[in-house]
Design a protein around this motif. Structure first.
Motif, PDB file in Angstrom:
ATOM      1  N   PHE A  32       0.409   3.626  -2.585  1.00  0.00           N
ATOM      2  CA  PHE A  32       1.275   4.491  -3.384  1.00  0.00           C
ATOM      3  C   PHE A  32       1.561   5.737  -2.569  1.00  0.00           C
ATOM      4  O   PHE A  32       0.664   6.265  -1.913  1.00  0.00           O
ATOM      5  CB  PHE A  32       0.573   4.923  -4.682  1.00  0.00           C
ATOM      6  CG  PHE A  32       0.547   3.877  -5.765  1.00  0.00           C
ATOM      7  CD1 PHE A  32       1.527   3.859  -6.754  1.00  0.00           C
ATOM      8  CD2 PHE A  32      -0.454   2.929  -5.808  1.00  0.00           C
ATOM      9  CE1 PHE A  32       1.499   2.900  -7.764  1.00  0.00           C
ATOM     10  CE2 PHE A  32      -0.485   1.972  -6.815  1.00  0.00           C
ATOM     11  CZ  PHE A  32       0.494   1.961  -7.797  1.00  0.00           C
ATOM     12  N   LEU A  33       2.797   6.222  -2.613  1.00  0.00           N
ATOM     13  CA  LEU A  33       3.145   7.488  -1.961  1.00  0.00           C
ATOM     14  C   LEU A  33       3.416   8.524  -3.040  1.00  0.00           C
ATOM     15  O   LEU A  33       3.984   8.203  -4.082  1.00  0.00           O
ATOM     16  CB  LEU A  33       4.369   7.310  -1.071  1.00  0.00           C
ATOM     17  CG  LEU A  33       4.170   6.357   0.109  1.00  0.00           C
ATOM     18  CD1 LEU A  33       5.488   6.091   0.804  1.00  0.00           C
ATOM     19  CD2 LEU A  33       3.136   6.900   1.093  1.00  0.00           C
ATOM     20  N   PHE A  34       3.010   9.766  -2.779  1.00  0.00           N
ATOM     21  CA  PHE A  34       3.166  10.822  -3.778  1.00  0.00           C
ATOM     22  C   PHE A  34       4.492  11.530  -3.585  1.00  0.00           C
ATOM     23  O   PHE A  34       4.818  11.997  -2.501  1.00  0.00           O
ATOM     24  CB  PHE A  34       2.013  11.825  -3.671  1.00  0.00           C
ATOM     25  CG  PHE A  34       2.054  12.889  -4.745  1.00  0.00           C
ATOM     26  CD1 PHE A  34       1.967  12.540  -6.080  1.00  0.00           C
ATOM     27  CD2 PHE A  34       2.181  14.234  -4.417  1.00  0.00           C
ATOM     28  CE1 PHE A  34       2.012  13.510  -7.083  1.00  0.00           C
ATOM     29  CE2 PHE A  34       2.216  15.205  -5.399  1.00  0.00           C
ATOM     30  CZ  PHE A  34       2.132  14.850  -6.737  1.00  0.00           C
ATOM     31  N   ASP A  35       5.293  11.581  -4.634  1.00  0.00           N
ATOM     32  CA  ASP A  35       6.549  12.332  -4.641  1.00  0.00           C
ATOM     33  C   ASP A  35       6.222  13.703  -5.237  1.00  0.00           C
ATOM     34  O   ASP A  35       6.007  13.827  -6.438  1.00  0.00           O
ATOM     35  CB  ASP A  35       7.579  11.587  -5.487  1.00  0.00           C
ATOM     36  CG  ASP A  35       8.933  12.296  -5.529  1.00  0.00           C
ATOM     37  OD1 ASP A  35       8.967  13.543  -5.395  1.00  0.00           O
ATOM     38  OD2 ASP A  35       9.953  11.608  -5.706  1.00  0.00           O
ATOM     39  N   SER A  36       6.169  14.724  -4.376  1.00  0.00           N
ATOM     40  CA  SER A  36       5.709  16.041  -4.830  1.00  0.00           C
ATOM     41  C   SER A  36       6.725  16.726  -5.753  1.00  0.00           C
ATOM     42  O   SER A  36       6.357  17.564  -6.558  1.00  0.00           O
ATOM     43  CB  SER A  36       5.381  16.947  -3.637  1.00  0.00           C
ATOM     44  OG  SER A  36       6.461  16.962  -2.741  1.00  0.00           O
ATOM     45  N   LEU A  37       7.995  16.342  -5.653  1.00  0.00           N
ATOM     46  CA  LEU A  37       9.015  16.932  -6.538  1.00  0.00           C
ATOM     47  C   LEU A  37       8.878  16.377  -7.955  1.00  0.00           C
ATOM     48  O   LEU A  37       8.875  17.112  -8.929  1.00  0.00           O
ATOM     49  CB  LEU A  37      10.429  16.671  -6.001  1.00  0.00           C
ATOM     50  CG  LEU A  37      10.764  17.318  -4.656  1.00  0.00           C
ATOM     51  CD1 LEU A  37      12.128  16.859  -4.166  1.00  0.00           C
ATOM     52  CD2 LEU A  37      10.716  18.842  -4.769  1.00  0.00           C
ATOM     53  N   LYS A  38       8.766  15.043  -8.044  1.00  0.00           N
ATOM     54  CA  LYS A  38       8.665  14.411  -9.368  1.00  0.00           C
ATOM     55  C   LYS A  38       7.226  14.357  -9.866  1.00  0.00           C
ATOM     56  O   LYS A  38       6.972  13.938 -10.993  1.00  0.00           O
ATOM     57  CB  LYS A  38       9.235  12.991  -9.311  1.00  0.00           C
ATOM     58  CG  LYS A  38      10.728  12.958  -9.070  1.00  0.00           C
ATOM     59  CD  LYS A  38      11.239  11.527  -9.072  1.00  0.00           C
ATOM     60  CE  LYS A  38      12.739  11.481  -8.838  1.00  0.00           C
ATOM     61  NZ  LYS A  38      13.195  10.129  -8.501  1.00  0.00           N
ATOM     62  N   LYS A  39       6.280  14.749  -9.003  1.00  0.00           N
ATOM     63  CA  LYS A  39       4.852  14.728  -9.351  1.00  0.00           C
ATOM     64  C   LYS A  39       4.394  13.346  -9.815  1.00  0.00           C
ATOM     65  O   LYS A  39       3.725  13.207 -10.825  1.00  0.00           O
ATOM     66  CB  LYS A  39       4.538  15.780 -10.442  1.00  0.00           C
ATOM     67  CG  LYS A  39       4.834  17.210 -10.025  1.00  0.00           C
ATOM     68  CD  LYS A  39       3.660  17.795  -9.270  1.00  0.00           C
ATOM     69  CE  LYS A  39       3.879  19.228  -8.821  1.00  0.00           C
ATOM     70  NZ  LYS A  39       4.454  19.377  -7.494  1.00  0.00           N
ATOM     71  N   ASP A  44       4.646   1.881  -2.798  1.00  0.00           N
ATOM     72  CA  ASP A  44       5.447   1.621  -1.604  1.00  0.00           C
ATOM     73  C   ASP A  44       5.285   0.174  -1.158  1.00  0.00           C
ATOM     74  O   ASP A  44       6.240  -0.481  -0.796  1.00  0.00           O
ATOM     75  CB  ASP A  44       5.027   2.557  -0.468  1.00  0.00           C
ATOM     76  CG  ASP A  44       5.803   2.276   0.801  1.00  0.00           C
ATOM     77  OD1 ASP A  44       6.981   2.674   0.854  1.00  0.00           O
ATOM     78  OD2 ASP A  44       5.270   1.620   1.713  1.00  0.00           O
ATOM     79  N   SER A  45       4.044  -0.319  -1.168  1.00  0.00           N
ATOM     80  CA  SER A  45       3.825  -1.689  -0.732  1.00  0.00           C
ATOM     81  C   SER A  45       2.621  -2.295  -1.442  1.00  0.00           C
ATOM     82  O   SER A  45       1.723  -1.591  -1.883  1.00  0.00           O
ATOM     83  CB  SER A  45       3.630  -1.741   0.783  1.00  0.00           C
ATOM     84  OG  SER A  45       2.673  -0.790   1.162  1.00  0.00           O
ATOM     85  N   PHE A  46       2.654  -3.616  -1.516  1.00  0.00           N
ATOM     86  CA  PHE A  46       1.622  -4.356  -2.238  1.00  0.00           C
ATOM     87  C   PHE A  46       1.348  -5.640  -1.465  1.00  0.00           C
ATOM     88  O   PHE A  46       2.266  -6.395  -1.181  1.00  0.00           O
ATOM     89  CB  PHE A  46       2.138  -4.680  -3.645  1.00  0.00           C
ATOM     90  CG  PHE A  46       1.143  -5.401  -4.499  1.00  0.00           C
ATOM     91  CD1 PHE A  46       0.216  -4.698  -5.246  1.00  0.00           C
ATOM     92  CD2 PHE A  46       1.139  -6.794  -4.570  1.00  0.00           C
ATOM     93  CE1 PHE A  46      -0.706  -5.362  -6.048  1.00  0.00           C
ATOM     94  CE2 PHE A  46       0.230  -7.468  -5.363  1.00  0.00           C
ATOM     95  CZ  PHE A  46      -0.700  -6.738  -6.103  1.00  0.00           C
ATOM     96  N   TYR A  47       0.095  -5.861  -1.085  1.00  0.00           N
ATOM     97  CA  TYR A  47      -0.269  -7.067  -0.353  1.00  0.00           C
ATOM     98  C   TYR A  47      -1.222  -7.877  -1.216  1.00  0.00           C
ATOM     99  O   TYR A  47      -2.145  -7.327  -1.805  1.00  0.00           O
ATOM    100  CB  TYR A  47      -0.965  -6.712   0.961  1.00  0.00           C
ATOM    101  CG  TYR A  47      -0.118  -5.855   1.854  1.00  0.00           C
ATOM    102  CD1 TYR A  47       0.757  -6.425   2.777  1.00  0.00           C
ATOM    103  CD2 TYR A  47      -0.182  -4.468   1.780  1.00  0.00           C
ATOM    104  CE1 TYR A  47       1.545  -5.637   3.597  1.00  0.00           C
ATOM    105  CE2 TYR A  47       0.609  -3.670   2.600  1.00  0.00           C
ATOM    106  CZ  TYR A  47       1.472  -4.264   3.509  1.00  0.00           C
ATOM    107  OH  TYR A  47       2.249  -3.482   4.316  1.00  0.00           O
ATOM    108  N   ASN A  48      -0.998  -9.186  -1.261  1.00  0.00           N
ATOM    109  CA  ASN A  48      -1.808 -10.002  -2.141  1.00  0.00           C
ATOM    110  C   ASN A  48      -1.662 -11.461  -1.719  1.00  0.00           C
ATOM    111  O   ASN A  48      -0.594 -11.876  -1.302  1.00  0.00           O
ATOM    112  CB  ASN A  48      -1.294  -9.755  -3.569  1.00  0.00           C
ATOM    113  CG  ASN A  48      -1.824 -10.726  -4.577  1.00  0.00           C
ATOM    114  OD1 ASN A  48      -1.455 -11.886  -4.561  1.00  0.00           O
ATOM    115  ND2 ASN A  48      -2.657 -10.249  -5.457  1.00  0.00           N
ATOM    116  N   SER A  49      -2.740 -12.223  -1.854  1.00  0.00           N
ATOM    117  CA  SER A  49      -2.718 -13.623  -1.408  1.00  0.00           C
ATOM    118  C   SER A  49      -1.708 -14.453  -2.204  1.00  0.00           C
ATOM    119  O   SER A  49      -1.207 -15.453  -1.736  1.00  0.00           O
ATOM    120  CB  SER A  49      -4.111 -14.222  -1.533  1.00  0.00           C
ATOM    121  OG  SER A  49      -4.604 -14.015  -2.839  1.00  0.00           O
ATOM    122  N   LYS A  50      -1.404 -14.022  -3.444  1.00  0.00           N
ATOM    123  CA  LYS A  50      -0.457 -14.774  -4.283  1.00  0.00           C
ATOM    124  C   LYS A  50       0.986 -14.355  -4.039  1.00  0.00           C
ATOM    125  O   LYS A  50       1.898 -14.871  -4.663  1.00  0.00           O
ATOM    126  CB  LYS A  50      -0.781 -14.544  -5.776  1.00  0.00           C
ATOM    127  CG  LYS A  50      -2.009 -15.309  -6.241  1.00  0.00           C
ATOM    128  CD  LYS A  50      -2.101 -15.295  -7.761  1.00  0.00           C
ATOM    129  CE  LYS A  50      -2.848 -14.080  -8.244  1.00  0.00           C
ATOM    130  NZ  LYS A  50      -3.249 -14.136  -9.651  1.00  0.00           N
TER     131      LYS A  50
END
Length: 186
Positions: A32-39, A44-50
């Motif tokens: 997850f990336l933090f958007d400091s304006l929207k708080k 951003d990305s998700f890795y998973n065997s499925k």
């Protein structure tokens, strides 16, 4: 900061996530990336065997597991989500195991993002050693990001100073010209 710098930071954190997953045998991981304006934290990305296709999930600080970890400001190891009073199980259904590690990413400027690690390949819970290992790598990654952002800031400040210097030189030469004209008139 520039888009190139932002992409450099995102790529670094993604590389770090994949590396940690490999080293502690996690089959699932997310950044997850933090958007400091929207708080808010944005997936951003998700890795998973499925190969679940999940993106753009948003969590406000304090909301959901990721939001709570960001709020706690320190790495968290949960050995069994069903037995952990800090988190209720909401949204924790697409994992094989009940254990996870969640690490907030902090730099000089504050919260940068969050890394989650799930589904240890052996089916066992993650260990304290896994947590310590992952947290240490994340700390180093945050130091690198601070250096990247710091050099970007210095570059921008230098450009600003160069522009001001050019302007001052123009004004100085205009001042000399004006002084010469006044002298001639006198």
């Amino acid at each position: 900061s520039s888009n190139a710098t932002k992409n450099q930071v995102i790529n670094l954190f993604n590389d770090v996530l994949v590396e940690i997953m490999s080293l502690i045998s996690a089959e699932g991981g997310s950044l997850f990336l933090f958007d400091s304006l929207k708080k808010e934290l944005i997936l951003d990305s998700f890795y998973n065997s499925k190969n679940l296709h999940i993106e753009g999930i948003k969590r406000r600080v304090g909301e959901g597991i990721s939001g709570k970890v960001a709020d706690l400001k320190k790495p968290v190891l949960v050995k069994d989500i069903d037995q952990d009073s800090r988190f209720n199980r909401n949204g924790f259904n697409h994992y094989h195991t009940k254990s996870f590690i969640s690490i907030p990413l902090f730099g000089c400027e504050g919260l940068l993002g969050l890394i989650n690690l799930t589904d240890k390949a052996t089916g066992e819970p993650f260990s304290e050693k896994d947590l310590e290992f992952a947290a240490t790598i994340c700390r180093y990654a945050c130091l690198i990001v601070d250096n990247i952002l710091g050099s970007e800031r210095l570059k921008q400040e230098k450009e600003t100073l160069d522009n001001q210097k050019t302007l001052l030189e123009k004004y100085a030469s205009m001042g000399k010209l004006a002084a010469g004209v006044v002298h001639e008139v006198n």
